[in-house]
Design a protein around this motif. Sequence first.
Motif, PDB file in Angstrom:
ATOM      1  N   GLY A 100       0.819  -1.220   0.000  1.00  0.00           N
ATOM      2  CA  GLY A 100       0.000   0.000   0.000  1.00  0.00           C
ATOM      3  C   GLY A 100       0.845   1.258   0.000  1.00  0.00           C
ATOM      4  O   GLY A 100       0.584   2.195  -0.757  1.00  0.00           O
ATOM      5  N   PHE A 101       1.871   1.285   0.853  1.00  0.00           N
ATOM      6  CA  PHE A 101       2.747   2.459   0.896  1.00  0.00           C
ATOM      7  C   PHE A 101       3.477   2.627  -0.437  1.00  0.00           C
ATOM      8  O   PHE A 101       3.624   3.734  -0.941  1.00  0.00           O
ATOM      9  N   LEU A 102       3.911   1.497  -1.002  1.00  0.00           N
ATOM     10  CA  LEU A 102       4.620   1.517  -2.286  1.00  0.00           C
ATOM     11  C   LEU A 102       3.708   2.092  -3.378  1.00  0.00           C
ATOM     12  O   LEU A 102       4.117   2.942  -4.171  1.00  0.00           O
ATOM     13  N   LEU A 103       2.466   1.613  -3.419  1.00  0.00           N
ATOM     14  CA  LEU A 103       1.498   2.093  -4.404  1.00  0.00           C
ATOM     15  C   LEU A 103       1.288   3.594  -4.260  1.00  0.00           C
ATOM     16  O   LEU A 103       1.300   4.330  -5.242  1.00  0.00           O
ATOM     17  N   THR A 104       1.113   4.034  -3.012  1.00  0.00           N
ATOM     18  CA  THR A 104       0.844   5.445  -2.771  1.00  0.00           C
ATOM     19  C   THR A 104       2.019   6.296  -3.237  1.00  0.00           C
ATOM     20  O   THR A 104       1.838   7.340  -3.876  1.00  0.00           O
ATOM     21  N   TYR A 105       3.231   5.812  -2.935  1.00  0.00           N
ATOM     22  CA  TYR A 105       4.440   6.544  -3.317  1.00  0.00           C
ATOM     23  C   TYR A 105       4.552   6.622  -4.847  1.00  0.00           C
ATOM     24  O   TYR A 105       4.754   7.689  -5.414  1.00  0.00           O
ATOM     25  N   GLN A 106       4.389   5.463  -5.502  1.00  0.00           N
ATOM     26  CA  GLN A 106       4.511   5.434  -6.964  1.00  0.00           C
ATOM     27  C   GLN A 106       3.423   6.269  -7.629  1.00  0.00           C
ATOM     28  O   GLN A 106       3.675   6.949  -8.625  1.00  0.00           O
ATOM     29  N   ASN A 107       2.219   6.200  -7.076  1.00  0.00           N
ATOM     30  CA  ASN A 107       1.107   6.921  -7.683  1.00  0.00           C
ATOM     31  C   ASN A 107       1.271   8.425  -7.540  1.00  0.00           C
ATOM     32  O   ASN A 107       0.840   9.188  -8.402  1.00  0.00           O
ATOM     33  N   ALA A 108       1.890   8.843  -6.438  1.00  0.00           N
ATOM     34  CA  ALA A 108       2.139  10.279  -6.265  1.00  0.00           C
ATOM     35  C   ALA A 108       3.144  10.744  -7.320  1.00  0.00           C
ATOM     36  O   ALA A 108       3.043  11.866  -7.819  1.00  0.00           O
ATOM     37  N   LYS A 109       4.082   9.860  -7.665  1.00  0.00           N
ATOM     38  CA  LYS A 109       5.098  10.230  -8.653  1.00  0.00           C
ATOM     39  C   LYS A 109       4.523  10.264 -10.078  1.00  0.00           C
ATOM     40  O   LYS A 109       5.107  10.871 -10.972  1.00  0.00           O
ATOM     41  N   ALA A 110       3.389   9.568 -10.284  1.00  0.00           N
ATOM     42  CA  ALA A 110       2.816   9.489 -11.628  1.00  0.00           C
ATOM     43  C   ALA A 110       2.170  10.801 -12.055  1.00  0.00           C
ATOM     44  O   ALA A 110       1.795  10.956 -13.217  1.00  0.00           O
ATOM     45  N   ARG A 111       1.992  11.727 -11.116  1.00  0.00           N
ATOM     46  CA  ARG A 111       1.466  13.052 -11.485  1.00  0.00           C
ATOM     47  C   ARG A 111       2.278  14.109 -10.748  1.00  0.00           C
ATOM     48  O   ARG A 111       1.863  14.597  -9.702  1.00  0.00           O
ATOM     49  N   PRO A 112       3.451  14.447 -11.321  1.00  0.00           N
ATOM     50  CA  PRO A 112       4.346  15.374 -10.610  1.00  0.00           C
ATOM     51  C   PRO A 112       3.740  16.765 -10.422  1.00  0.00           C
ATOM     52  O   PRO A 112       3.986  17.404  -9.407  1.00  0.00           O
ATOM     53  N   ILE A 113       3.002  17.234 -11.416  1.00  0.00           N
ATOM     54  CA  ILE A 113       2.336  18.544 -11.271  1.00  0.00           C
ATOM     55  C   ILE A 113       0.840  18.298 -11.129  1.00  0.00           C
ATOM     56  O   ILE A 113       0.219  17.687 -12.001  1.00  0.00           O
ATOM     57  N   GLY A 114       0.281  18.753 -10.037  1.00  0.00           N
ATOM     58  CA  GLY A 114      -1.131  18.489  -9.767  1.00  0.00           C
ATOM     59  C   GLY A 114      -2.034  19.514 -10.422  1.00  0.00           C
ATOM     60  O   GLY A 114      -1.575  20.428 -11.103  1.00  0.00           O
ATOM     61  N   TYR A 115      -3.321  19.337 -10.246  1.00  0.00           N
ATOM     62  CA  TYR A 115      -4.300  20.268 -10.808  1.00  0.00           C
ATOM     63  C   TYR A 115      -4.534  21.427  -9.846  1.00  0.00           C
ATOM     64  O   TYR A 115      -4.454  21.264  -8.625  1.00  0.00           O
ATOM     65  N   ALA A 116      -4.837  22.595 -10.422  1.00  0.00           N
ATOM     66  CA  ALA A 116      -5.182  23.746  -9.592  1.00  0.00           C
ATOM     67  C   ALA A 116      -6.604  23.584  -9.064  1.00  0.00           C
ATOM     68  O   ALA A 116      -6.924  23.992  -7.950  1.00  0.00           O
ATOM     69  N   LYS A 117      -7.442  22.979  -9.895  1.00  0.00           N
ATOM     70  CA  LYS A 117      -8.859  22.824  -9.497  1.00  0.00           C
ATOM     71  C   LYS A 117      -9.249  21.347  -9.672  1.00  0.00           C
ATOM     72  O   LYS A 117      -9.050  20.779 -10.751  1.00  0.00           O
ATOM     73  N   THR A 118      -9.761  20.762  -8.622  1.00  0.00           N
ATOM     74  CA  THR A 118     -10.193  19.370  -8.741  1.00  0.00           C
ATOM     75  C   THR A 118     -11.632  19.243  -8.269  1.00  0.00           C
ATOM     76  O   THR A 118     -12.136  20.081  -7.523  1.00  0.00           O
ATOM     77  N   ASN A 119     -12.273  18.205  -8.713  1.00  0.00           N
ATOM     78  CA  ASN A 119     -13.659  17.950  -8.316  1.00  0.00           C
ATOM     79  C   ASN A 119     -13.826  16.438  -8.137  1.00  0.00           C
ATOM     80  O   ASN A 119     -14.584  15.791  -8.849  1.00  0.00           O
ATOM     81  N   PRO A 120     -13.068  15.861  -7.186  1.00  0.00           N
ATOM     82  CA  PRO A 120     -12.987  14.397  -7.118  1.00  0.00           C
ATOM     83  C   PRO A 120     -14.309  13.715  -6.770  1.00  0.00           C
ATOM     84  O   PRO A 120     -14.566  12.603  -7.229  1.00  0.00           O
ATOM     85  N   SER A 121     -15.173  14.406  -6.025  1.00  0.00           N
ATOM     86  CA  SER A 121     -16.406  13.728  -5.619  1.00  0.00           C
ATOM     87  C   SER A 121     -17.348  13.515  -6.802  1.00  0.00           C
ATOM     88  O   SER A 121     -18.323  12.775  -6.699  1.00  0.00           O
ATOM     89  N   ALA A 122     -17.037  14.174  -7.930  1.00  0.00           N
ATOM     90  CA  ALA A 122     -17.888  14.009  -9.114  1.00  0.00           C
ATOM     91  C   ALA A 122     -17.755  12.625  -9.720  1.00  0.00           C
ATOM     92  O   ALA A 122     -18.629  12.171 -10.444  1.00  0.00           O
ATOM     93  N   ASN A 123     -16.629  11.952  -9.466  1.00  0.00           N
ATOM     94  CA  ASN A 123     -16.441  10.680 -10.158  1.00  0.00           C
ATOM     95  C   ASN A 123     -15.982   9.516  -9.284  1.00  0.00           C
ATOM     96  O   ASN A 123     -15.772   8.420  -9.781  1.00  0.00           O
ATOM     97  N   SER A 124     -15.799   9.741  -7.983  1.00  0.00           N
ATOM     98  CA  SER A 124     -15.334   8.620  -7.153  1.00  0.00           C
ATOM     99  C   SER A 124     -15.753   8.808  -5.707  1.00  0.00           C
ATOM    100  O   SER A 124     -16.077   9.913  -5.274  1.00  0.00           O
ATOM    101  N   SER A 125     -15.754   7.711  -4.963  1.00  0.00           N
ATOM    102  CA  SER A 125     -16.227   7.759  -3.585  1.00  0.00           C
ATOM    103  C   SER A 125     -15.114   8.202  -2.640  1.00  0.00           C
ATOM    104  O   SER A 125     -13.935   8.042  -2.933  1.00  0.00           O
ATOM    105  N   PHE A 126     -15.514   8.758  -1.509  1.00  0.00           N
ATOM    106  CA  PHE A 126     -14.559   9.191  -0.488  1.00  0.00           C
ATOM    107  C   PHE A 126     -13.624   8.049  -0.102  1.00  0.00           C
ATOM    108  O   PHE A 126     -12.411   8.212  -0.039  1.00  0.00           O
ATOM    109  N   SER A 127     -14.196   6.881   0.153  1.00  0.00           N
ATOM    110  CA  SER A 127     -13.393   5.735   0.576  1.00  0.00           C
ATOM    111  C   SER A 127     -12.327   5.402  -0.443  1.00  0.00           C
ATOM    112  O   SER A 127     -11.170   5.197  -0.105  1.00  0.00           O
ATOM    113  N   SER A 128     -12.742   5.327  -1.715  1.00  0.00           N
ATOM    114  CA  SER A 128     -11.810   4.873  -2.740  1.00  0.00           C
ATOM    115  C   SER A 128     -10.640   5.824  -2.880  1.00  0.00           C
ATOM    116  O   SER A 128      -9.544   5.416  -3.228  1.00  0.00           O
ATOM    117  N   ARG A 129     -10.860   7.101  -2.580  1.00  0.00           N
ATOM    118  CA  ARG A 129      -9.789   8.081  -2.743  1.00  0.00           C
ATOM    119  C   ARG A 129      -8.884   8.148  -1.521  1.00  0.00           C
ATOM    120  O   ARG A 129      -7.801   8.712  -1.572  1.00  0.00           O
TER     121      ARG A 129
END
Lengths: 296, 252
Positions: A78-107
């Motif tokens: 889990g820690f490995l996944l989180t670390y690698q996944n953070a690296k997969a998007r080095p520059i993040g979005y200024a505006k996000t709307n995560p609840s539009a497409n996924s559940s709180f738990s899953s995120r």
Amino acid sequence: MAKSALLKSSIAKKYWMALTGLFLCLFLAGHLAGNLQLLVPNNALNFNQYALFMTTNPAVKILSYLTYISILFHAIDGFLLTYQNAKARPIGYAKTNPSANSSFSSRNMAVLGTIVLIFIVTHMVNFWAKMHYDKNMPLAQKETLAQTGKKQIQLVGIKDSQMPFFQLDESGKLSKEFFENIKTQTQGQYDLEIQDVTKIVNKKDGEVIFQGYKDLYKLTIDFFRDAKYGLIFTIGYVLAMFALGFHLWHGFSSAFQSLGLNGPKYTPAIKFFGKAFSVVVPLLFAIIPLYIHFTK
Amino acid sequence: MSTAKNININLKIWRQKNAKEKGGIVDYKLDNVSTASSFLEMLDQLNEQLINSKQEPVAFDHDCREGICGMCSLYINGRAHGPETGTTTCQLHMRKFKDGDTIYIEPFRSKAFPVVKDLVVDRSSFDRIQQAGGFVSVNTSGNTIDANSIPVPKDDADKSFMAAACIGCGACVASCKNGSAMLFVGAKVSQYALLPQGKVEAATRVQNMVRQMDEEGFGNCTNTGACEVECPKGISLENIARMNREFLKASL
């Protein structure tokens, strides 16, 4: 390639996450069944017998080692996944709307999982480590009437017939004098000592005179009824169960998707069962400390 | 449409000179945008305004403007292809916005989708995944048999076609919190694995495509399902599950 792929590839990590996660769900169900015995009033003997079985039975031992490995693997993966996944998007979005497409738990699986991991560590320090390694672990006792009609405290033995042999002082402990008395009374025939916390053994021939129960029941009850910290422990436990519930809310059905099971035939049933499991199991777990704490 | 009216909007757009330079959000005001215009037409209007005032226009990808080529992208107000589901950015219209709205426009973000300029990203990593195995090897000796001469169950054909609807736009990667490309690769793997012509190479295909996907630097899928919601072509998560199955079969 196939071999390394089954360890390193992004899909292989899913399988391991899913397999260990589902095994831990089985563990949860088993652990819950055991813990629910705490809700039965005056159930000390049954519970301590159960605790002895769970710490000594060889089959259970295999399962418990599998559980430790699963927890470690699940957490490290889990820690490995989180670390690698953070690296997969080095520059993040200024505006996000995560609840539009996924559940709180899953995120928030990583955060929820970390809370659960911290809980598991503290839980093991408070109960598991004491049960396994604490030299001062209390032994199961009961109050009986002596022949004189006075109340006395005795240790509860695995075989009842050997029990009346040992009387305890007021603090509930076997004193040194007690061992010396026995030795003189039996003219050195019985030179007793305590081994492995629960066993009273005759040093002369190694005979186990008596074996008591580690009083996990009392330890648990005292823990959640502690005058100073009992309420904090109870609240902490309940909060951890919330985290566990949200973790399972996504995790249970997600494991089946990872293992390739997704289709109109079973997915609705898996999702329904997963949601029911994620509500019922943590809820029942949480009821136990609440019941213990608030029914002094 | 007779109900069309003009609205004034505020835009916050990611501007970046080139792949090397650092970018940032720049604010623009755009007046008199017809609600009947498409989102890309609105950007055309902005660019006209910028050109007229001797400023560099905003670079953005587009081609067919009818939702089929997979060229347009854009992360609009926190969602790939904007607030509508089942549409690409070019199919989004300004009637979805209100007068005075502030609209964030950012490029699709992923380590494997480097920004070329402004809102244009390089999605050739998808091409390389496709080249790693997203094909069926056919002997072109001149006597190639007609594909329709091989019987295919209707259900399989339907599922394959639904997977093949993927236009490779990258919205799945852009909306995934992990920047994972598994919906894309799942669709491409499924599209072939479901058909008899593709089954022959199914094992090497899935292994090669997944290996290429990992090498490109995409993240790991955690089944949040965001990709499925944001996919303009409605590619289902079942395709990722099928890829997981295919990969397991191929690895054992």
